[in-house]
Structures are given as C-alpha cells and as structure tokens.
Write a protein that holds these residues in place. Sequence first.
Motif, PDB file in Angstrom:
ATOM      1  N   TRP A  72      43.569  -6.079 -23.144  1.00 30.99           N
ATOM      2  CA  TRP A  72      43.458  -5.118 -22.044  1.00 30.99           C
ATOM      3  C   TRP A  72      44.154  -3.809 -22.358  1.00 30.99           C
ATOM      4  O   TRP A  72      43.812  -2.777 -21.782  1.00 30.99           O
ATOM      5  CB  TRP A  72      43.988  -5.729 -20.746  1.00 30.99           C
ATOM      6  N   THR A  74      43.728  -2.188 -24.947  1.00 31.78           N
ATOM      7  CA  THR A  74      42.771  -1.386 -25.709  1.00 31.78           C
ATOM      8  C   THR A  74      41.552  -0.994 -24.886  1.00 31.78           C
ATOM      9  O   THR A  74      40.708  -0.240 -25.362  1.00 31.78           O
ATOM     10  CB  THR A  74      42.282  -2.162 -26.945  1.00 31.78           C
ATOM     11  N   GLU A  75      41.439  -1.515 -23.675  1.00 30.00           N
ATOM     12  CA  GLU A  75      40.276  -1.296 -22.817  1.00 30.00           C
ATOM     13  C   GLU A  75      40.578  -0.225 -21.779  1.00 30.00           C
ATOM     14  O   GLU A  75      41.489  -0.398 -20.979  1.00 30.00           O
ATOM     15  CB  GLU A  75      39.956  -2.577 -22.049  1.00 30.00           C
ATOM     16  N   PRO A  76      39.807   0.856 -21.739  1.00 34.86           N
ATOM     17  CA  PRO A  76      40.006   1.848 -20.677  1.00 34.86           C
ATOM     18  C   PRO A  76      39.825   1.189 -19.303  1.00 34.86           C
ATOM     19  O   PRO A  76      38.862   0.463 -19.081  1.00 34.86           O
ATOM     20  CB  PRO A  76      38.910   2.879 -20.932  1.00 34.86           C
ATOM     21  N   GLY A  77      40.760   1.406 -18.432  1.00 35.46           N
ATOM     22  CA  GLY A  77      40.683   0.812 -17.093  1.00 35.46           C
ATOM     23  C   GLY A  77      41.272  -0.573 -17.026  1.00 35.46           C
ATOM     24  O   GLY A  77      41.541  -1.082 -15.950  1.00 35.46           O
ATOM     25  N   HIS A  81      38.786  -3.497 -14.287  1.00 29.07           N
ATOM     26  CA  HIS A  81      37.442  -2.933 -14.412  1.00 29.07           C
ATOM     27  C   HIS A  81      36.476  -3.826 -15.180  1.00 29.07           C
ATOM     28  O   HIS A  81      35.266  -3.618 -15.123  1.00 29.07           O
ATOM     29  CB  HIS A  81      37.523  -1.543 -15.069  1.00 29.07           C
ATOM     30  N   ARG A  82      36.997  -4.810 -15.900  1.00 30.87           N
ATOM     31  CA  ARG A  82      36.121  -5.650 -16.729  1.00 30.87           C
ATOM     32  C   ARG A  82      36.195  -7.124 -16.367  1.00 30.87           C
ATOM     33  O   ARG A  82      35.613  -7.969 -17.046  1.00 30.87           O
ATOM     34  CB  ARG A  82      36.504  -5.465 -18.195  1.00 30.87           C
TER      35      ARG A  82
END
Length: 94
Positions: A72, A74-77, A81-82
Amino acid sequence: MADSEFPADLIAAQRAFMEADRRVQEVDADWPLPTAVAAGEAVITTEQHEALDTARRVRLDALDAVRLHPFWGTEPGGWIHRKDALRRAASGSA
C-alpha cells in the motif's frame, strides 16, 4: 495496475481476513437471540463470549495484515481506494 497484479501474499492475507470474518459470523450465529436473553429464556455462556472474542481477535489481526502490507505504500491512495479490487482478486472474480 490490474487486480491480478496484487502480490500473492497480500491476496493470501485478504483471503485469511475473509475466512476470519466468516468465522466471526458463524460464532455470532450460535448466540441466542437478544430477545431470548432479555426475557431470561437463554444465556450467553462464558465459552460463547470467549469464542467470539477469539474470532474477533483473529479477524482484527488478519485485517491488520491486509491494511499494513508494504504494497500500500507504493499505491496512490493506498488501501482504501483499492480494497474492492483486492476483494475481487482474492475471491477469484477479478
């Protein structure tokens, strides 16, 4: 990133959470109805309390494994959001 590109250990953590959540629901379903307890027709045993506490603790640990996974970062948001995409990937409906 496609849903299938989640790390395998994150998908496994999500599956563990989903199983732990099902277990909480199973344990909870074994409890008497609140109306029966209020009417004095049933009691909630110490064993039932302990089983639910344990199931909830396992579920919370599983949720932490998902939420705090390094992916997480490395994940935008981030996770929020995912999370639906992760659920679909973990359930095989990605």
